[in-house]
Design an enzyme around this catalytic site. Structure first.
Site, mmCIF file in Angstrom:
data_model
loop_
_atom_site.group_PDB
_atom_site.id
_atom_site.type_symbol
_atom_site.label_atom_id
_atom_site.label_comp_id
_atom_site.label_asym_id
_atom_site.label_seq_id
_atom_site.Cartn_x
_atom_site.Cartn_y
_atom_site.Cartn_z
ATOM 1 N N LYS A 1 0.819 -1.224 0.000
ATOM 2 C CA LYS A 1 0.000 0.000 0.000
ATOM 3 C C LYS A 1 0.848 1.268 0.000
ATOM 4 O O LYS A 1 2.009 1.261 0.395
ATOM 5 C CB LYS A 1 -0.968 -0.037 1.184
ATOM 6 C CG LYS A 1 -2.125 -1.008 0.883
ATOM 7 C CD LYS A 1 -3.276 -0.885 1.819
ATOM 8 C CE LYS A 1 -4.397 -1.811 1.346
ATOM 9 N NZ LYS A 1 -5.388 -2.067 2.382
ATOM 10 N N ARG B 1 -3.547 -10.156 4.800
ATOM 11 C CA ARG B 1 -4.069 -10.116 3.428
ATOM 12 C C ARG B 1 -2.941 -9.605 2.546
ATOM 13 O O ARG B 1 -2.552 -8.442 2.651
ATOM 14 C CB ARG B 1 -5.295 -9.190 3.373
ATOM 15 C CG ARG B 1 -5.977 -9.138 2.028
ATOM 16 C CD ARG B 1 -7.142 -8.161 2.045
ATOM 17 N NE ARG B 1 -7.815 -8.113 0.766
ATOM 18 C CZ ARG B 1 -7.397 -7.378 -0.266
ATOM 19 N NH1 ARG B 1 -6.322 -6.622 -0.166
ATOM 20 N NH2 ARG B 1 -8.068 -7.405 -1.404
HETATM 21 N N1 HH2 Z 1 -7.529 -3.611 0.949
HETATM 22 C C1 HH2 Z 1 -7.909 -3.599 -0.354
HETATM 23 C C2 HH2 Z 1 -9.035 -4.291 -0.755
HETATM 24 N N2 HH2 Z 1 -9.743 -5.032 0.121
HETATM 25 N N3 HH2 Z 1 -10.065 -5.844 2.302
HETATM 26 C C3 HH2 Z 1 -9.705 -5.897 3.588
HETATM 27 N N4 HH2 Z 1 -10.380 -6.645 4.454
HETATM 28 N N5 HH2 Z 1 -8.620 -5.211 4.037
HETATM 29 C C4 HH2 Z 1 -7.878 -4.433 3.218
HETATM 30 O O1 HH2 Z 1 -6.924 -3.798 3.705
HETATM 31 C C5 HH2 Z 1 -8.237 -4.362 1.842
HETATM 32 C C6 HH2 Z 1 -9.365 -5.094 1.419
HETATM 33 C C7 HH2 Z 1 -7.095 -2.821 -1.339
HETATM 34 O O2 HH2 Z 1 -6.081 -3.616 -1.894
HETATM 35 P P1 HH2 Z 1 -6.159 -4.383 -3.284
HETATM 36 O O3 HH2 Z 1 -7.303 -5.340 -3.291
HETATM 37 O O4 HH2 Z 1 -4.872 -5.005 -3.586
HETATM 38 O O5 HH2 Z 1 -6.365 -3.229 -4.342
HETATM 39 P P2 HH2 Z 1 -7.608 -2.762 -5.163
HETATM 40 O O6 HH2 Z 1 -8.659 -2.313 -4.232
HETATM 41 O O7 HH2 Z 1 -7.082 -1.643 -6.019
HETATM 42 O O8 HH2 Z 1 -8.090 -3.917 -6.005
#
Ligand code: HH2
Length: 410
Positions: free
Chosen positions: A219, A255
């Site tokens: 992040k 995660r």
């Molecule tokens: N962060 C993201 C998405 N979902 N869910 C939980 N429970 N906790 C988190 O910190 C979290 C989440 C964002 O990361 P990512 O899925 O890699 O990116 P994007 O939202 O751009 O797909």
């Protein structure tokens, strides 16, 4: 603690669980496009399972700051073929669906997902879906919504506010008979300072009594923290923060995009944590209600004459009960604690009771350093608690007790 996810059971114990992130999106901030095609996503899930993922989180809508929402038809068109494809492979790993839409969660669970991951905190409609499927839910905290959340995030006390919010979501889950895992939502409507405060104080969330999920992987706060690190170079920072949280026992699920290195992290912590010498029992030695005379008070008049104070002092010993001897030389003499306390109180003048409490602790503590390495009882003190009360002031105020208490560590 164990969590039932359909035919799977997740066990929370000494090592954190590794949740692999599979974004079936064209635009996610770090893996956007990689798993957009269903075949690539299914292969990605196979690889994550082989690398040791304990569960896999499938998301079809990017939630990166500034992201535009995706409609339900598009979200389901991305999600369902992948969930169904993975379900056929029987990877032996539970699947969670990363969605904030109750209807999308419903369809994903029917297609083979076992758990819901809701960045919008799992409201009533989402909890109803979870209850119907008997599925656990991750309730994540977010201030605002992805499109605008990073504009001006604001909190009074970020840790307390998020702890209270998540505790309330756990209580709501209980009313629906749903197991809720909590997630502080790193990067979701939070500045760097907010994220760091949360990460440093995750034990506050742990106290809610629900498993804690942590999503720090790659992040952008790492970029700001480490002074300009592009997204593809954030693995070391991610590992460091996850190791901090997991080693201290603050995070139950990590995660992450990089499963293999985190499985190594989780296994290493799992091997170390149970070996940590935890005392079977602590020894505490105390003297309470020590009557002291002291010149104390904020005004000169108050300090002109000594007044009576009552002091409690409690020493926690570093030794385990098992290795402590049944001998005064192997412990702290309460007579010495009382004597020292009276000596410090009687010496000099103090404006505040907390200053006196600190002086008492420091005096006892100084003996620790003077005798460090020796075998006197003083070097066995791990911490001290000192409480000073003013019976005269309490009487005047019509209070039962007034005073101050401090915790001291060498
Ligand atoms: N962060 C993201 C998405 N979902 N869910 C939980 N429970 N906790 C988190 O910190 C979290 C989440 C964002 O990361 P990512 O899925 O890699 O990116 P994007 O939202 O751009 O797909």
């Amino acid at each position: 603690m164990e969590l039932v996810c359909g035919p799977h059971t997740l066990a929370f114990g000494e090592r954190p669980l590794v949740m692999g992130v599979l974004n079936v999106t064209p635009d996610s901030f770090s893996d956007g496009g990689t798993f957009h095609a269903p075949e690539a996503a299914i292969e990605g899930a196979q690889r994550m399972a082989a690398e040791g993922a304990d569960l896999i989180d499938i998301g079809a809508e990017s939630t990166r700051p500034g992201a535009e929402p995706v409609d339900m038809t598009e979200e389901l068109a991305r999600l369902l073929p992948v969930i169904e494809g993975i379900d056929c492979l029987d990877l032996g790993v539970p699947l969670s669906v990363d969605t904030a839409k109750p209807e999308a969660a419903d369809r994903a669970l029917a297609a083979g997902a076992h758990m819901i991951n809701d960045i919008s905190g799992a409201g009533e409609a989402m909890l109803e879906v979870a209850a119907r499927h008997g599925a656990p839910v991750i309730a994540m905290h977010m201030q605002g919504e992805p499109r605008t959340m990073q504009r001006k995030p604001r909190y009074g006390d970020v840790v307390a506010e998020i702890r209270n919010y998540l505790a309330e979501r756990v209580a709501a889950g209980r009313r629906h008979g749903v197991e809720v895992l909590v997630d502080p939502g790193i990067g979701f409507g939070k500045t760097l300072e907010h994220n760091l405060d949360l990460l440093a104080n995750l034990d506050e969330l742990k106290r809610i009594g629900a498993p804690v999920v942590l999503g720090v992987s790659r992040k952008s706060f790492l970029d700001r923290l480490l002074g300009g690190v592009p997204v593809e170079e954030r693995l070391h920072g991610t590992l460091a923060v996850n190791a901090w949280a997991a080693a201290l026992g603050f995070a139950d699920v990590l995660r992450v995009h990089d499963v293999e290195p985190h499985r190594q992290l989780a296994e290493s912590i799992g091997a170390l944590r149970p070996r940590r010498n935890r005392p079977a029992a602590r020894r505490r030695v105390f003297a309470r209600g020590i009557v002291c005379r002291s010149r104390i008070g904020v005004t000169c008049e108050e300090r002109a004459e000594p007044q009576d104070l009552l002091v409690d002092i409690e020493a926690t010993l570093a030794s385990e009960a098992g290795d402590a001897r049944d001998d005064l030389a192997g412990t702290v003499d309460y007579a010495a604690l009382a004597g020292l306390t009276q000596a410090v109180a009687g010496r000099g003048e103090y404006r505040l009771v907390e200053t006196l409490a600190e002086r008492i602790a420091a005096d006892v503590g100084r003996r620790t350093s003077q005798t460090a390495g020796g075998s006197t009882p003083w070097n066995r003190i791990e911490s001290l608690r000192v409480r000073v009360t003013k019976p005269g002031a309490a009487r005047e105020l019509g209070a039962a007790e007034v005073g101050a208490e401090i915790d001291w560590r060498p």
